[in-house]
Write a protein that holds these residues in place. Structure first.
Motif, mmCIF file in Angstrom:
data_model
loop_
_atom_site.group_PDB
_atom_site.id
_atom_site.type_symbol
_atom_site.label_atom_id
_atom_site.label_comp_id
_atom_site.label_asym_id
_atom_site.label_seq_id
_atom_site.Cartn_x
_atom_site.Cartn_y
_atom_site.Cartn_z
ATOM 1 N N HIS A 167 0.812 -1.221 0.000
ATOM 2 C CA HIS A 167 0.000 0.000 0.000
ATOM 3 C C HIS A 167 0.853 1.283 0.000
ATOM 4 C CE1 HIS A 167 -3.468 2.527 0.596
ATOM 5 N NE2 HIS A 167 -3.089 2.896 1.802
ATOM 6 N N PRO A 168 1.851 1.382 0.909
ATOM 7 C CA PRO A 168 2.650 2.625 0.913
ATOM 8 C C PRO A 168 3.432 2.862 -0.385
ATOM 9 C CG PRO A 168 2.938 1.439 2.981
ATOM 10 C CD PRO A 168 2.216 0.508 2.044
ATOM 11 N N HIS A 192 -9.571 6.513 8.070
ATOM 12 C CA HIS A 192 -8.755 6.673 6.849
ATOM 13 C C HIS A 192 -9.442 5.992 5.659
ATOM 14 C CE1 HIS A 192 -5.385 6.583 4.092
ATOM 15 N NE2 HIS A 192 -5.262 5.274 4.187
ATOM 16 N N MET A 215 -7.930 3.452 11.387
ATOM 17 C CA MET A 215 -7.902 2.820 10.046
ATOM 18 C C MET A 215 -9.248 3.001 9.355
ATOM 19 S SD MET A 215 -5.839 -0.729 9.674
ATOM 20 C CE MET A 215 -6.856 -1.744 10.700
ATOM 21 N N LEU A 249 -12.594 6.117 0.607
ATOM 22 C CA LEU A 249 -13.740 5.667 -0.200
ATOM 23 C C LEU A 249 -14.646 6.835 -0.602
ATOM 24 C CD1 LEU A 249 -14.577 2.242 1.477
ATOM 25 C CD2 LEU A 249 -13.180 2.743 -0.557
ATOM 26 N N VAL A 282 0.539 5.481 10.456
ATOM 27 C CA VAL A 282 1.913 4.999 10.583
ATOM 28 C C VAL A 282 2.663 5.778 11.661
ATOM 29 C CG1 VAL A 282 4.113 4.706 9.377
ATOM 30 C CG2 VAL A 282 1.960 4.300 8.166
ATOM 31 N N GLY A 327 -3.817 8.669 6.541
ATOM 32 C CA GLY A 327 -2.956 7.495 6.323
ATOM 33 C C GLY A 327 -1.632 7.659 7.041
ATOM 34 N N GLY A 328 -1.055 8.854 6.941
ATOM 35 C CA GLY A 328 0.201 9.142 7.641
ATOM 36 C C GLY A 328 0.032 8.990 9.150
ATOM 37 N N THR A 356 -4.049 1.231 -5.476
ATOM 38 C CA THR A 356 -3.798 1.772 -4.130
ATOM 39 C C THR A 356 -4.902 1.340 -3.164
ATOM 40 O OG1 THR A 356 -2.763 3.725 -5.106
ATOM 41 C CG2 THR A 356 -3.454 3.910 -2.815
ATOM 42 N N LEU A 389 -8.412 14.201 -1.002
ATOM 43 C CA LEU A 389 -7.244 13.326 -1.164
ATOM 44 C C LEU A 389 -6.164 13.664 -0.132
ATOM 45 C CD1 LEU A 389 -5.797 11.160 -2.813
ATOM 46 C CD2 LEU A 389 -5.066 12.944 -4.395
ATOM 47 N N THR A 410 -0.718 7.951 -6.267
ATOM 48 C CA THR A 410 -2.083 8.477 -6.196
ATOM 49 C C THR A 410 -2.074 9.955 -5.858
ATOM 50 O OG1 THR A 410 -3.090 6.369 -5.627
ATOM 51 C CG2 THR A 410 -4.190 8.327 -4.797
ATOM 52 N N VAL A 432 -2.558 -5.932 8.594
ATOM 53 C CA VAL A 432 -1.571 -5.298 9.468
ATOM 54 C C VAL A 432 -2.016 -5.427 10.941
ATOM 55 C CG1 VAL A 432 -2.489 -2.922 9.536
ATOM 56 C CG2 VAL A 432 -0.029 -3.276 9.468
ATOM 57 N N THR A 486 -7.256 12.309 3.122
ATOM 58 C CA THR A 486 -7.069 10.847 3.125
ATOM 59 C C THR A 486 -5.612 10.501 3.419
ATOM 60 O OG1 THR A 486 -8.801 10.576 1.464
ATOM 61 C CG2 THR A 486 -7.271 8.741 1.727
ATOM 62 N N PHE A 522 -5.448 -3.208 5.442
ATOM 63 C CA PHE A 522 -6.486 -3.116 6.475
ATOM 64 C C PHE A 522 -6.738 -4.483 7.113
ATOM 65 C CE2 PHE A 522 -10.982 -2.953 7.770
ATOM 66 C CZ PHE A 522 -11.081 -1.719 8.380
#
Ligand code: HEM
Length: 204
Positions: free
Chosen positions: A9-10, A91, A88, A96, A145, A141-142, A67, A134, A16, A78, A137, A75
């Motif tokens: 994914h990353p 995100h 998660m 979506l 992590v 996501g960041g 992506t 985006l 994207t 992990v 999103t 999802f």
């Protein structure tokens, strides 16, 4: 085949975000430049920028399907706990919401190219709204992590005597802090005490 930590994914997220952002920037320039001054962009340059903007958008949309698929794989695989599970889901929901608009912009632009339409403010509006979604999103996501540590095998531990930079500040010694860069994701999933199974209070 090298091991990709934590998953693919990353690898795809950057395409994207970058391809769409370049497309948005170029479409905005193409739309507003002639309004500021008709001679600001010569016709040949305009033609080139339009082509680059379109292809960035089209390739970005195609890669975003990958992506998102890789996101679902991440999802479901992990290691996580209840708070990171909630993050998660947040995100995923941003992603979506963004996806249909990203695809709609790409299809609209394809139709525009086919029918030789000029840019209009509704398309620019769609690009700008999608850009904001985006970015949100990606930011969420960041967070997964860098705030929740999803997919991270080990964290540096700055306390204690360790190596010092030339300026003098020391960091913990990697050998003494349990920092284990040669662990695999499998090892980590075995060692973590926050596997999904430990948290029956949440379900996918
Ligand atoms: C437009 C689509 C998406 C974008 C732009 C995006 C962006 C990101 C970014 C920037 C990260 C941080 C990666 C890093 O810093 O290394 C991330 C991580 C993550 N995302 Fe997404 N994401 C998208 C879709 C999804 C979807 C649909 C899901 C789940 C159904 C998802 C699940 C995850 C998970 C679990 C992580 C944690 C790292 C990992 O295990 O790969 N993402 N995402």
């Amino acid at each position: 085949m090298p091991e990709i930590i934590p998953n693919l994914h990353p690898v795809f997220v950057h395409f994207t975000v970058a391809l769409f952002s370049i497309a948005t920037a170029l479409f905005v320039v193409l739309f507003f430049a002639p309004k500021i001054h008709p001679g600001l962009l010569p016709e040949r340059l305009r033609e080139q920028l339009r082509t680059v903007a379109r292809w960035n958008l089209w390739i970005g949309a195609a890669i975003t399907l990958v992506t998102v698929a890789a996101g679902f794989f991440a999802f479901n695989s992990v290691a996580h706990d209840a708070p990171s599970h909630a993050a998660m889901k947040l995100h995923r929901n941003w992603a979506l919401t963004t996806l249909p608009l990203y695809l709609a912009a790409a299809l609209w632009s394809m139709y525009g190219a086919y029918a030789r339409k000029t840019l209009n403010r509704f398309f620019i509006g769609l690009m700008l709204i999608t850009q904001l979604l985006l970015l949100s999103t990606a930011w969420h996501g960041g967070e997964l992590v860098y705030r929740y540590g999803l997919g991270v095998i080990s964290l540096p531990q700055p306390e204690g005597d360790g190596h010092a930079h030339d300026g003098g500040h020391g960091h913990g010694d990697a050998r003494e802090t349990g920092h284990a860069p040669d662990m695999s994701m499998e090892d980590m999933n075995m060692e973590t005490d926050t596997t999904p199974e430990d948290h029956p209070d949440h379900a996918h």
